[in-house]
Design a protein around this motif. Structure first.
Motif, mmCIF file in Angstrom:
data_model
loop_
_atom_site.group_PDB
_atom_site.id
_atom_site.type_symbol
_atom_site.label_atom_id
_atom_site.label_comp_id
_atom_site.label_asym_id
_atom_site.label_seq_id
_atom_site.Cartn_x
_atom_site.Cartn_y
_atom_site.Cartn_z
ATOM 1 N N SER A 1 0.845 -1.189 0.000
ATOM 2 C CA SER A 1 0.000 0.000 0.000
ATOM 3 C C SER A 1 0.884 1.244 0.000
ATOM 4 N N LEU A 2 0.486 2.226 -0.787
ATOM 5 C CA LEU A 2 1.255 3.456 -0.869
ATOM 6 C C LEU A 2 1.145 4.239 0.432
ATOM 7 N N THR A 3 2.267 4.806 0.846
ATOM 8 C CA THR A 3 2.283 5.587 2.077
ATOM 9 C C THR A 3 1.948 7.051 1.828
ATOM 10 N N VAL A 4 2.018 7.482 0.565
ATOM 11 C CA VAL A 4 1.679 8.860 0.197
ATOM 12 C C VAL A 4 0.795 8.824 -1.046
ATOM 13 N N PRO A 5 -0.034 9.860 -1.245
ATOM 14 C CA PRO A 5 -0.893 9.867 -2.435
ATOM 15 C C PRO A 5 -0.099 10.048 -3.721
ATOM 16 N N VAL A 6 -0.584 9.416 -4.779
ATOM 17 C CA VAL A 6 0.046 9.484 -6.105
ATOM 18 C C VAL A 6 -1.042 9.765 -7.133
ATOM 19 N N THR A 7 -0.775 10.673 -8.051
ATOM 20 C CA THR A 7 -1.734 10.970 -9.116
ATOM 21 C C THR A 7 -1.056 10.842 -10.470
ATOM 22 N N ILE A 8 -1.807 10.386 -11.454
ATOM 23 C CA ILE A 8 -1.313 10.292 -12.828
ATOM 24 C C ILE A 8 -1.566 11.648 -13.494
ATOM 25 N N ILE A 9 -0.494 12.385 -13.799
ATOM 26 C CA ILE A 9 -0.648 13.722 -14.365
ATOM 27 C C ILE A 9 -0.500 13.735 -15.876
ATOM 28 N N ASP A 10 0.010 12.636 -16.447
ATOM 29 C CA ASP A 10 0.138 12.574 -17.906
ATOM 30 C C ASP A 10 0.069 11.117 -18.340
ATOM 31 N N GLU A 11 -0.591 10.884 -19.434
ATOM 32 C CA GLU A 11 -0.748 9.527 -19.966
ATOM 33 C C GLU A 11 -0.645 9.568 -21.479
ATOM 34 N N GLN A 12 0.204 8.741 -22.044
ATOM 35 C CA GLN A 12 0.368 8.657 -23.495
ATOM 36 C C GLN A 12 0.248 7.202 -23.919
ATOM 37 N N VAL A 13 -0.543 6.962 -24.937
ATOM 38 C CA VAL A 13 -0.747 5.603 -25.438
ATOM 39 C C VAL A 13 -0.230 5.529 -26.863
ATOM 40 N N ILE A 14 0.639 4.557 -27.116
ATOM 41 C CA ILE A 14 1.153 4.306 -28.470
ATOM 42 C C ILE A 14 0.594 2.970 -28.915
ATOM 43 N N GLY A 15 -0.223 2.987 -29.959
ATOM 44 C CA GLY A 15 -0.875 1.773 -30.442
ATOM 45 C C GLY A 15 0.110 0.792 -31.031
ATOM 46 N N PRO A 16 -0.218 -0.507 -31.010
ATOM 47 C CA PRO A 16 0.689 -1.516 -31.560
ATOM 48 C C PRO A 16 0.965 -1.327 -33.051
ATOM 49 N N SER A 17 -0.014 -0.796 -33.788
ATOM 50 C CA SER A 17 0.193 -0.577 -35.227
ATOM 51 C C SER A 17 1.255 0.491 -35.462
ATOM 52 N N LEU A 18 1.248 1.540 -34.622
ATOM 53 C CA LEU A 18 2.277 2.579 -34.740
ATOM 54 C C LEU A 18 3.639 2.013 -34.381
ATOM 55 N N GLY A 19 3.683 1.144 -33.368
ATOM 56 C CA GLY A 19 4.947 0.508 -33.004
ATOM 57 C C GLY A 19 5.495 -0.346 -34.140
ATOM 58 N N GLU A 20 4.625 -1.104 -34.815
ATOM 59 C CA GLU A 20 5.059 -1.932 -35.937
ATOM 60 C C GLU A 20 5.556 -1.064 -37.093
ATOM 61 N N GLU A 21 4.885 0.058 -37.304
ATOM 62 C CA GLU A 21 5.311 0.984 -38.362
ATOM 63 C C GLU A 21 6.693 1.546 -38.058
ATOM 64 N N ASN A 22 6.941 1.875 -36.775
ATOM 65 C CA ASN A 22 8.262 2.371 -36.383
ATOM 66 C C ASN A 22 9.340 1.315 -36.586
ATOM 67 N N ILE A 23 9.001 0.043 -36.297
ATOM 68 C CA ILE A 23 9.963 -1.046 -36.507
ATOM 69 C C ILE A 23 10.309 -1.164 -37.987
ATOM 70 N N GLN A 24 9.278 -1.123 -38.840
ATOM 71 C CA GLN A 24 9.511 -1.242 -40.285
ATOM 72 C C GLN A 24 10.375 -0.098 -40.803
ATOM 73 N N LYS A 25 10.079 1.112 -40.352
ATOM 74 C CA LYS A 25 10.877 2.264 -40.793
ATOM 75 C C LYS A 25 12.299 2.177 -40.266
ATOM 76 N N GLY A 26 12.445 1.729 -39.012
ATOM 77 C CA GLY A 26 13.776 1.590 -38.444
ATOM 78 C C GLY A 26 14.603 0.543 -39.174
ATOM 79 N N LEU A 27 13.977 -0.602 -39.492
ATOM 80 C CA LEU A 27 14.680 -1.647 -40.233
ATOM 81 C C LEU A 27 15.047 -1.173 -41.630
ATOM 82 N N LEU A 28 14.149 -0.407 -42.243
ATOM 83 C CA LEU A 28 14.439 0.136 -43.576
ATOM 84 C C LEU A 28 15.653 1.056 -43.517
#
Length: 586
Positions: A402-429
């Motif tokens: 259990s957390l001893t102090v409060p914690v809040t999520i102040i920023d959240e970013q989601v990268i979809g799997p399709s974007l990740g695959e596109e980055n892999i393809q571009k990186g390999l290229l």
């Protein structure tokens, strides 16, 4: 001996790099706390929905289903979450290489958030609340000490640095009692500066202690976050401290960020209190039905003593959480329950949330109240939690701490799997194009020497991949691929310097056989100096940077080391082997 070492290193890194060439397959992992799920009903449920896993790995309390595609993985999760609600499921990836490599502990390169897809959280940790908690706990302990001296007191002021205590009544000589009290308090609370002004005692916490307390709260929060992430089955997460009071969490491969967000951002904890009457000092909290309950200010036991927790359905179809206490916690509960048989005890559920002003406030609810029928030990259960999913989440949180102090999520970013695959393809290229252009340039400019340079460059790439696979915690990111491409150019620079020195020696009249070792000897110090200065830069980037900068620094640093190995050792061995007896001259 030098040749044996060089080839052993090359073979080792080649073997460790092989799983990365096979890649990974999507998997669904089912965890269950007590009852084992039978494989046959599981597979039958999947077949009814036209889903067939490539393979099934079954262990105690865990089953892993490996699929051919991410769409099958997601569909299987939907189906099985309905058919087996007591099982906790999460997405994962397993190596597609033959089982032999996994048995040897060899796995593919860990892919970062930008390549695999996933979710990133930035957490705000209210570390100053830990100092407030210390001040509050100390004030309670001091008042108890005052009471044992036959004095009465009350808190007249409290802030971020300390509190003031007013002695209001004495049963004996007040001055003597206060002096005796001060003598007892000073050694007991040595980290506090205690001063006296008439009947008022002032307690001021040393600034160094305040910073230590805040730093300790931050470290505890980091450890708890890592435990919570591990409990989700995510093994490639990045958890880093950012400044004084922020934590960056990256969860590659997580395709359902809401589950991770619910667990990581949870601030829930439980504590056990005695139910007191109106004549005793109490804190008042409501049950789920709105009924007020008077609870003791000091808990009998808090969540820090809980070492195990699992959710299940009780005898009457109600969800419950089975708790396991530590040795100290079990003794506390045993002693308390033995002397309080027949008295009521309540379970208080506490959680931080943001109000309409975006301020963090703590919400309390009495989730369970029961009469102690017999002496309790280190194992017992609590009910009144709500739905089974609520019980599962609470059990997971209590298991990981259990957390001893409060914690809040102040920023959240989601990268979809399709974007990740596109980055892999571009990186390999980018890597393939870079390799192709480098090969053409070296073959055109240096011909037979260029073949050695190209072979050394391939060996260098294999060693980088192999090292990244072997180093614990190393992750390949999109900036890391940029570092890889940059390393290719720097590795070729090593060969260019050597080849030009060899040409100079041949123009001076030396035969190729003697020009090769002479060229390597003359160019070696220049190459090492150049690479060491770049390596120092990579180390600095790794030490002070994070995220993308750190990913770039890792591949750059590894690439510089391997390029010296392949450019100065392997390529010289090959050239000596091929042309060491040649009498060719310029």
């Amino acid at each position: 001996m030098k040749k044996i070492f060089a080839y052993l290193m090359l073979i080792l890194f080649l073997i460790s790099a092989i799983p990365s060439f096979f890649g990974e397959k999507p998997a669904l992992v089912l965890n269950y706390s007590e009852d084992t799920i039978l494989i046959d009903p599981l597979l039958h449920t999947l077949e009814e929905n036209q889903l067939t896993p490539l393979s099934v790995e079954n262990q105690q309390y865990e089953t892993t289903l490996i699929f051919n595609s991410k769409s099958e993985q997601r569909e299987a999760e939907k189906v099985l979450s309905v058919a087996f609600p007591s099982a906790h499921s999460h997405f994962s990836f397993v190596s597609a290489a033959p089982q032999l490599f996994s048995q040897l502990g060899l796995t593919p390169i860990n892919l970062g958030l930008d390549l695999r897809g996933g979710v990133q959280f930035m957490l705000q940790v209210e570390v100053d609340d830990s100092v407030k908690g210390l001040i509050e706990a100390t004030s309670i302990n001091v008042r108890q000490q005052v009471r044992t001296e036959g004095l009465r007191s009350r808190i007249t002021g409290s802030d971020q640095s300390g509190f003031s205590l007013l002695i209001t009544q004495s049963e004996r000589n007040e001055t003597d009692s206060i002096n005796r009290l001060m003598e007892q308090l000073r050694p007991q609370f040595s980290e506090w500066s205690i001063s006296e002004n008439g009947n008022t005692l002032h307690f001021v916490l040393d600034e160094k202690v305040q910073e230590e307390q805040a730093s300790l709260a931050m470290q505890q929060t980091l450890n708890i976050m890592r435990q919570r992430i591990e409990s989700l089955g995510i093994t490639e997460a990045v958890t880093q401290r950012q400044g004084r009071d922020r934590i960056l969490i990256e969860l590659p491969g997580v395709q359902d960020p809401q589950v991770a967000k619910r667990v990581i951002g949870a601030t829930a904890t439980i504590s056990f209190h005695t139910v007191v009457d109106s004549n005793q000092a109490a804190q008042i909290h409501n049950t789920r039905d709105g009924e007020p309950v008077r609870l003791s200010r000091q808990p009998v036991l808090t969540g820090e003593y809980i070492t195990g927790a699992s959710a299940s359905m009780g005898e009457f179809g109600q969800p419950e959480v089975n708790l396991v206490l530590s040795g100290v916690g079990g003794n506390k509960m045993s002693d308390f329950s033995r002397s309080n048989i027949g008295k009521p005890m309540a379970t208080l559920y506490s959680e931080y949330h943001q109000d309409h002003n975006n301020q963090l406030v703590q919400r309390h609810e009495v989730i369970n109240m029961a009469t102690i029928q017999s002496q309790l030990g280190s194992r017992f259960r609590i009910t009144g939690i709500g739905q089974l999913s609520d019980a599962q989440d609470l059990a997971l949180i209590l298991r990981s701490g259990s957390l001893t102090v409060p914690v809040t999520i102040i920023d959240e970013q989601v990268i979809g799997p399709s974007l990740g695959e596109e980055n892999i393809q571009k990186g390999l290229l980018a890597v393939v194009v870079g390799l192709a252009l480098t090969f053409v340039s070296m073959l055109v400019l240096y011909r037979k020497f260029g073949v050695i340079a190209c072979t050394a460059l391939i060996a260098n790439m294999v060693m980088i991949i192999g090292l990244l696979s072997l180093i614990p915690g190393a992750t390949l990111t999109l900036p890391g691929i940029a570092g890889l491409v940059l390393t290719m150019g720097m590795a070729v620079d090593t060969n260019v310097l050597v080849f030009e020195r060899i040409k100079e020696e041949m123009r001076a009249g030396r035969p190729l056989a003697s020009a090769i070792p002479r060229g390597y000897k003359e160019a070696r110090s220049t190459i090492i100096d150049a690479n060491l200065t770049s390596l120092i830069t990579a180390i600095i980037l790794f030490a002070i940077g994070y995220g993308a900068v750190k990913g770039f620094a890792i591949t750059l640093g590894i690439g510089l080391i391997t390029s010296m190995f392949t450019g100065l050792l392997l390529s010289q061995m090959w050239m000596t082997k091929l042309w060491g007896n040649s009498n060719d001259k310029a």
